[in-house]
Enzyme design. Structure first.
Site, short mmCIF file in Angstrom:
data_model
loop_
_atom_site.label_atom_id
_atom_site.label_comp_id
_atom_site.label_asym_id
_atom_site.label_seq_id
_atom_site.Cartn_x
_atom_site.Cartn_y
_atom_site.Cartn_z
N GLU A 1 66.16 41.42 71.87
CA GLU A 1 64.79 41.64 71.42
C GLU A 1 64.65 41.40 69.91
O GLU A 1 63.59 40.98 69.44
CB GLU A 1 64.35 43.05 71.80
CG GLU A 1 64.11 43.17 73.30
CD GLU A 1 63.93 44.60 73.78
OE1 GLU A 1 62.94 44.85 74.51
OE2 GLU A 1 64.77 45.46 73.46
N GLU B 1 68.35 46.06 80.86
CA GLU B 1 67.73 47.37 81.07
C GLU B 1 67.47 47.71 82.53
O GLU B 1 67.82 48.80 83.00
CB GLU B 1 66.42 47.45 80.27
CG GLU B 1 66.60 47.50 78.77
CD GLU B 1 66.67 46.13 78.12
OE1 GLU B 1 66.67 46.06 76.88
OE2 GLU B 1 66.70 45.12 78.88
#
Length: 274
Positions: A117, A138
């Site tokens: 990210e 995730e």
């Protein structure tokens, strides 16, 4: 410019080379978050820094993910980064996207989770054909990406590819990352740094006002709404307290998560084996 604990810097002709050096694995912890905040503050104030190039001192890992033992600590530090809305890595990465200098990431190892990210938050990304790995782990651990991946991947790669990368929780190499738009270009190791260096120096040599305003208008067209990233961050925090995600992360820890192990090196495969 000050010295940082986890980032080594070298300024060369308007290009600041920022090398992430947070052993043993370059995990995101409160020290790195504090240094990133300080670096953004310093480069915002220093007009001599026109481009920032992020790379890693570790040949295996750019940033593998957050330190799962330090989530509360790094979140507390992130909350000091500039106002009541800055309560997450997503908000901090938004500052990175909106920074005055142009930001470039060079991926020569593994970037997963919040490490990936950070890449998406940079203005441009370039990857090693031999060594780059990108992944969103995730969902495989019972979480959702909370620092911008959901919003950024839809914009970079499209809805279908975002679904595959996020829901599949698997690793992508540099060639595949280039194909679907996660990186600007994937290059052989011997060409990567010279290519990025030339581009960074070229941008740094152009009129500052034109570069800054062009970046601002591109961001206005392409960046997600802050509120959408805040929603994702809240969902991450909720699921991080769920026992099922804790159990999956615990199982990975027993297999060597956060160590220089087969689990960390081949995390996409390890998630599929849980």
């Amino acid at each position: 410019m000050r010295k940082y604990e986890t980032i080594r810097t070298e300024l060369n002709g308007g290009v600041l080379w920022a090398t992430i050096d947070n052993p043993p694995l370059n995990l995101i912890d409160e020290r790195f978050v504090g240094d990133l905040i300080a670096l953004l503050d310093d480069t915002q104030a220093d007009g001599d820094v026109r481009v920032v190039v992020f790379r890693s001192a570790d040949p295996d890992f750019f940033i593998p993910h957050v330190d799962v033992r330090r989530i509360a600590e790094y979140t507390t530090v992130a909350a000091t980064s500039g106002g009541p809305d800055d309560i997450s890595l997503g908000a901090l990465y938004r500052r990175l996207s909106e920074a005055r200098p142009v930001t470039v990431a060079v991926l020569e190892g593994r970037a997963r989770g919040a490490g990936a990210e950070l890449l998406y938050a940079c203005d441009m990304r370039f990857a090693s054909l031999e060594r780059a790995v990108i992944g969103q782990l995730e969902v495989g651990t019972g979480l959702v990406p909370g620092a911008g991946a959901i919003q950024q991947l839809v914009r970079l790669a499209g809805r279908g590819q975002a679904m595959q990368v996020i829901l599949g929780s698997d690793d992508l190499d540099g060639r595949e990352a280039e194909r679907i738009g996660l990186v600007n270009k994937a290059l052989p190791d011997e060409e990567l740094i010279p290519y990025v260096g030339r581009l960074a120096a070229r941008v740094a040599g152009f009129p500052e006002a034109a570069v800054r305003l062009a970046k601002r208008r591109i961001n206005a067209a392409a960046l997600p709404l802050k509120e959408d990233v805040q929603v994702d961050s809240s969902l991450f925090q909720i699921l991080a307290r769920d026992p099922s995600s804790g159990a999956r992360i615990g199982a990975l820890m027993q297999r060597g998560l956060q160590e220089r192990s087969r689990t960390e090196l081949d995390l996409g495969a390890a998630l599929g084996e849980l």
